[in-house]
Design a protein around this motif. Structure first.
Motif, PDB file in Angstrom:
ATOM      1  N   GLY A 153      10.103  15.304  49.247  1.00  0.00           N
ATOM      2  CA  GLY A 153       9.946  16.647  49.792  1.00  0.00           C
ATOM      3  C   GLY A 153       8.493  17.010  50.031  1.00  0.00           C
ATOM      4  N   ALA A 154       7.642  16.720  49.034  1.00  0.00           N
ATOM      5  CA  ALA A 154       6.217  17.045  49.174  1.00  0.00           C
ATOM      6  C   ALA A 154       5.581  16.221  50.292  1.00  0.00           C
ATOM      7  CB  ALA A 154       5.508  16.787  47.848  1.00  0.00           C
ATOM      8  N   MET A 155       5.969  14.948  50.411  1.00  0.00           N
ATOM      9  CA  MET A 155       5.395  14.085  51.433  1.00  0.00           C
ATOM     10  C   MET A 155       5.769  14.571  52.833  1.00  0.00           C
ATOM     11  SD  MET A 155       5.669   9.934  51.850  1.00  0.00           S
ATOM     12  CE  MET A 155       7.342   9.891  52.490  1.00  0.00           C
ATOM     13  N   TYR A 156       7.031  14.927  53.039  1.00  0.00           N
ATOM     14  CA  TYR A 156       7.465  15.379  54.371  1.00  0.00           C
ATOM     15  C   TYR A 156       6.906  16.760  54.693  1.00  0.00           C
ATOM     16  CZ  TYR A 156      10.453  11.550  55.808  1.00  0.00           C
ATOM     17  OH  TYR A 156      10.901  10.330  56.245  1.00  0.00           O
ATOM     18  N   GLN A 157       6.694  17.576  53.655  1.00  0.00           N
ATOM     19  CA  GLN A 157       6.096  18.891  53.891  1.00  0.00           C
ATOM     20  C   GLN A 157       4.627  18.757  54.266  1.00  0.00           C
ATOM     21  OE1 GLN A 157       6.408  21.522  50.538  1.00  0.00           O
ATOM     22  NE2 GLN A 157       5.640  23.306  51.652  1.00  0.00           N
ATOM     23  N   LYS A 158       3.937  17.814  53.651  1.00  0.00           N
ATOM     24  CA  LYS A 158       2.501  17.643  53.890  1.00  0.00           C
ATOM     25  C   LYS A 158       2.221  16.898  55.195  1.00  0.00           C
ATOM     26  CE  LYS A 158      -1.826  17.742  52.345  1.00  0.00           C
ATOM     27  NZ  LYS A 158      -2.546  19.002  52.069  1.00  0.00           N
ATOM     28  N   LEU A 159       2.963  15.826  55.462  1.00  0.00           N
ATOM     29  CA  LEU A 159       2.681  14.963  56.610  1.00  0.00           C
ATOM     30  C   LEU A 159       3.558  15.268  57.822  1.00  0.00           C
ATOM     31  CD1 LEU A 159       2.295  11.521  54.756  1.00  0.00           C
ATOM     32  CD2 LEU A 159       0.502  13.160  55.400  1.00  0.00           C
ATOM     33  N   GLY A 160       4.631  16.015  57.628  1.00  0.00           N
ATOM     34  CA  GLY A 160       5.576  16.243  58.715  1.00  0.00           C
ATOM     35  C   GLY A 160       6.551  15.089  58.854  1.00  0.00           C
ATOM     36  N   THR A 161       7.617  15.293  59.604  1.00  0.00           N
ATOM     37  CA  THR A 161       8.642  14.258  59.720  1.00  0.00           C
ATOM     38  C   THR A 161       8.118  13.008  60.393  1.00  0.00           C
ATOM     39  OG1 THR A 161       9.428  15.218  61.804  1.00  0.00           O
ATOM     40  CG2 THR A 161      10.507  15.957  59.777  1.00  0.00           C
ATOM     41  N   VAL A 162       7.247  13.166  61.382  1.00  0.00           N
ATOM     42  CA  VAL A 162       6.706  12.010  62.099  1.00  0.00           C
ATOM     43  C   VAL A 162       5.729  11.243  61.213  1.00  0.00           C
ATOM     44  CG1 VAL A 162       5.402  11.226  64.097  1.00  0.00           C
ATOM     45  CG2 VAL A 162       7.014  13.130  64.344  1.00  0.00           C
ATOM     46  N   GLY A 163       4.768  11.937  60.642  1.00  0.00           N
ATOM     47  CA  GLY A 163       3.756  11.277  59.838  1.00  0.00           C
ATOM     48  C   GLY A 163       4.320  10.605  58.602  1.00  0.00           C
ATOM     49  N   ALA A 164       5.241  11.271  57.899  1.00  0.00           N
ATOM     50  CA  ALA A 164       5.807  10.711  56.674  1.00  0.00           C
ATOM     51  C   ALA A 164       6.620   9.457  56.965  1.00  0.00           C
ATOM     52  CB  ALA A 164       6.668  11.750  55.972  1.00  0.00           C
ATOM     53  N   THR A 165       7.454   9.509  58.002  1.00  0.00           N
ATOM     54  CA  THR A 165       8.284   8.354  58.328  1.00  0.00           C
ATOM     55  C   THR A 165       7.437   7.214  58.875  1.00  0.00           C
ATOM     56  OG1 THR A 165      10.045   9.917  58.921  1.00  0.00           O
ATOM     57  CG2 THR A 165      10.395   7.615  59.492  1.00  0.00           C
ATOM     58  N   ALA A 166       6.396   7.537  59.636  1.00  0.00           N
ATOM     59  CA  ALA A 166       5.497   6.498  60.150  1.00  0.00           C
ATOM     60  C   ALA A 166       4.748   5.823  59.002  1.00  0.00           C
ATOM     61  CB  ALA A 166       4.514   7.090  61.147  1.00  0.00           C
ATOM     62  N   LEU A 167       4.421   6.578  57.945  1.00  0.00           N
ATOM     63  CA  LEU A 167       3.780   5.983  56.776  1.00  0.00           C
ATOM     64  C   LEU A 167       4.702   4.947  56.128  1.00  0.00           C
ATOM     65  CD1 LEU A 167       1.566   5.829  54.601  1.00  0.00           C
ATOM     66  CD2 LEU A 167       2.660   7.797  53.479  1.00  0.00           C
ATOM     67  N   LEU A 168       5.976   5.283  56.005  1.00  0.00           N
ATOM     68  CA  LEU A 168       6.947   4.336  55.450  1.00  0.00           C
ATOM     69  C   LEU A 168       7.059   3.101  56.341  1.00  0.00           C
ATOM     70  CD1 LEU A 168       9.780   6.846  54.424  1.00  0.00           C
ATOM     71  CD2 LEU A 168       8.036   5.834  52.945  1.00  0.00           C
ATOM     72  N   ALA A 169       7.047   3.325  57.654  1.00  0.00           N
ATOM     73  CA  ALA A 169       7.104   2.192  58.590  1.00  0.00           C
ATOM     74  C   ALA A 169       5.892   1.293  58.415  1.00  0.00           C
ATOM     75  CB  ALA A 169       7.187   2.707  60.026  1.00  0.00           C
ATOM     76  N   GLY A 170       4.723   1.894  58.197  1.00  0.00           N
ATOM     77  CA  GLY A 170       3.523   1.093  58.001  1.00  0.00           C
ATOM     78  C   GLY A 170       3.599   0.244  56.742  1.00  0.00           C
ATOM     79  N   LEU A 171       4.162   0.798  55.656  1.00  0.00           N
ATOM     80  CA  LEU A 171       4.309   0.036  54.415  1.00  0.00           C
ATOM     81  C   LEU A 171       5.234  -1.164  54.616  1.00  0.00           C
ATOM     82  CD1 LEU A 171       4.614   2.936  51.804  1.00  0.00           C
ATOM     83  CD2 LEU A 171       2.654   1.436  52.197  1.00  0.00           C
ATOM     84  N   THR A 172       6.333  -0.958  55.328  1.00  0.00           N
ATOM     85  CA  THR A 172       7.250  -2.079  55.572  1.00  0.00           C
ATOM     86  C   THR A 172       6.633  -3.106  56.522  1.00  0.00           C
ATOM     87  OG1 THR A 172       8.367  -0.871  57.371  1.00  0.00           O
ATOM     88  CG2 THR A 172       9.301  -0.668  55.165  1.00  0.00           C
ATOM     89  N   THR A 173       5.728  -2.651  57.401  1.00  0.00           N
ATOM     90  CA  THR A 173       5.033  -3.596  58.278  1.00  0.00           C
ATOM     91  C   THR A 173       4.145  -4.530  57.463  1.00  0.00           C
ATOM     92  OG1 THR A 173       5.020  -1.967  60.080  1.00  0.00           O
ATOM     93  CG2 THR A 173       3.471  -3.807  60.254  1.00  0.00           C
ATOM     94  N   LEU A 174       3.491  -3.989  56.441  1.00  0.00           N
ATOM     95  CA  LEU A 174       2.635  -4.816  55.577  1.00  0.00           C
ATOM     96  C   LEU A 174       3.442  -5.872  54.820  1.00  0.00           C
ATOM     97  CD1 LEU A 174       0.270  -2.082  54.054  1.00  0.00           C
ATOM     98  CD2 LEU A 174      -0.272  -3.740  55.849  1.00  0.00           C
ATOM     99  N   MET A 175       4.691  -5.565  54.502  1.00  0.00           N
ATOM    100  CA  MET A 175       5.519  -6.489  53.733  1.00  0.00           C
ATOM    101  C   MET A 175       6.278  -7.470  54.617  1.00  0.00           C
ATOM    102  SD  MET A 175       4.801  -5.394  50.721  1.00  0.00           S
ATOM    103  CE  MET A 175       5.969  -6.026  49.540  1.00  0.00           C
TER     104      MET A 175
END
Length: 497
Positions: free
Chosen positions: A453-475
């Motif tokens: 909740g805090a992550m999506y509130q701070k980064l927005g739906t686009v930014g928060a989900t893109a951050l997760l996408a970036g983590l999976t890209t690294l793996m």
């Protein structure tokens, strides 16, 4: 530490997790020195051998076990739509109610450290039966909970009680199927604990749209009771050492001859020592095996993201697209469809494995299994990027749901490939390898919803989900890297085959 040892006749003998000869083989060595007692060593008749059960009996057991796993994991995420009701009734903020999911998942991670050793002493079926009896009994305090603390304590206990289906079920399938025949039933089982969290919000959303939050747990009691009955009726004992022990007891009682014995009767390792090993060896593997640690962390990240979605989807589909509770629950179907598509491709992977085995003299290297993980590793970040940049209000709601389809398919590929690879590569300590994987996955799955909740509130739906996408890209490169250097790492490993 070598995974094999030589008997007095020069044949290879398997070792257990501690590095000593497995109890059955220790006893076999003793019997070579006392051949007169071989006549009293019991063996299973063809009609008693789980591998020779009828196809109907085996597949019925697999179906019930898979449904049991589905029910347990579904219970973990059904709680996601009870949070608002609990917060209002118990006069607490929304954040503490998220622990009803996190603690359940944490119980799922801790439970396998206990149930694994017990299943090797008392058998598989009794573990399933006790688990579901506890699931039924421990659900009543949640239904009638006077405060949030009672809900949270018993949700953790429910998770620990249901964990046997994550640690023991794979062994049951391996007991009844062998060789190439094990791949399809194992895939059918493997998908069940991942479909459960996806369908949980769908069921929970429908219930909480029309009824009080407590009805979620009342319906779970009815469901778990029905599963318990099915387990008693259709899941036979399949662990051969326990069947041999029971047969020896029956023969001693029937004949009066106390010389009849089974390997478990003369087992040197105590249950206490087995429990200590089950808690010690998984963490030893994580500390000393970088390959196991990285693959387990990759799995943990993906499961953490999956459970984070239970907090993110309501933000995206209720706040942005104005869905009601029931419709928000249905939005998880895209992930479920993707997992179903992944399961439907299993015949292709079976043919690929058979071809690789033919090219390597009948036994393919474990790294062949990582090809499926390579496909999954690419699908997951691509789908998350697609999902991230289609969560704007002006984009139709069907587009992000379609984006979740390849995510579900990719998650299925990654988990199936990683599970099978870890069990194959670390065969001498396969149970410990899976316990380590389960513990780390559950720790991430418990933690991720807490900051969603805090992550999506701070980064927005686009930014928060893109951050997760970036983590999976690294793996994502992991399966490609280990496909190339896996044999070299296994050759230097103290644990791997």
């Amino acid at each position: 530490m070598s995974s094999r040892s030589q008997s007095s006749e020069g044949r290879e003998l398997p070792q257990n997790d501690s590095g000593t000869l497995a109890p059955e083989e220790q006893q076999s060595e003793k019997q070579e020195k006392r051949p007169d007692s071989d006549d009293h060593l019991v063996s299973l008749d063809p009609s008693e051998d789980p591998l020779r059960f009828s196809s109907l009996k085996k597949w019925l057991a697999v179906a019930v076990i898979a449904m049991g796993s589905f029910c347990v994991t579904c219970a973990s995420s059904m709680a996601s739509f009870t949070e608002a009701g609990m917060a209002a009734e118990f006069h607490v903020p929304h954040e503490p109610t998220i622990l009803s999911i996190s603690l359940f998942v944490l119980g799922l991670g801790c439970g396998p450290l206990i149930t694994g050793p017990f299943s090797e002493v008392y058998g598989r079926a009794i573990i399933y039966r006790v688990s579901y009896i506890l699931l039924v009994v421990l659900s009543f305090p949640v239904v009638f909970a006077p405060n949030l603390a009672v809900v949270l304590v018993f949700r953790f206990l429910l998770g620990a009680a249901g964990a046997s289906f994550l640690s023991v079920a794979g062994g049951s399938i391996a007991d009844m199927f062998s060789g190439p025949k094990v791949a399809t039933p194992m895939a059918c089982y493997t998908i069940s604990p991942f479909l459960g969290p996806v369908f949980g919000p769908l069921i929970g959303g429908f219930i909480n749209q029309h009824l009080n939050w407590r009805w979620t747990y009342r319906i779970l009691i009815i469901w778990t009771f029905a599963e318990m009955v099915a387990i008693f009726l259709f899941v036979p004992e399949s662990y051969a050492p326990v069947l041999l022990k029971r047969k020896a007891q029956k023969m001693r009682k029937g004949t009066g001859d106390q010389a009849y014995w089974a390997p478990l009767d003369r087992r040197d390792t105590t249950l206490t020592r087995s429990l200590l090993l089950s808690c010690y060896v998984p963490f030893k593997l994580l500390f000393f095996e970088r390959m196991a640690l990285l693959l387990d962390t990759w799995n943990a990240l993906l499961l953490g993201i999956l459970y984070l979605m239970f907090q993110a989807f309501p933000i995206i589909f209720e706040d942005v697209h104005h869905f009601n509770v029931q419709s928000t629950g249905a939005s998880f179907l895209g992930i479920g469809v993707g997992m179903g598509i992944g399961l439907a491709t299993q015949p292709f992977w079976n043919r690929l494995a058979a071809k690789a085995a033919a090219e390597h003299g009948g036994k393919a290297p474990p790294e062949t299994l990582l090809i499926m993980g390579q496909v999954g590793g690419v699908l997951v970040p691509l789908s998350l990027y697609w999902f991230a940049f289609t969560t704007y209000p002006h984009v139709h709601w069907i587009v992000p749901i379609l984006a979740s389809v390849p995510f579900g398919c990719g998650v299925f590929f990654v988990f199936t490939a990683t599970f099978t690879y870890l069990v194959t590569a670390y065969r001498p300590i396969a149970a410990s390898a899976m316990a380590a994987n389960s513990f780390l996955r559950s720790a991430f799955a418990a933690a991720f919803p807490l900051f969603a909740g805090a992550m999506y509130q701070k980064l927005g739906t686009v930014g928060a989900t893109a951050l997760l996408a970036g983590l999976t890209t690294l793996m994502a490169p992991l399966p490609f890297i280990f496909y190339r250097i896996g044999p070299r790492l296994r050759a230097r490993s103290k644990f791997a085959v």
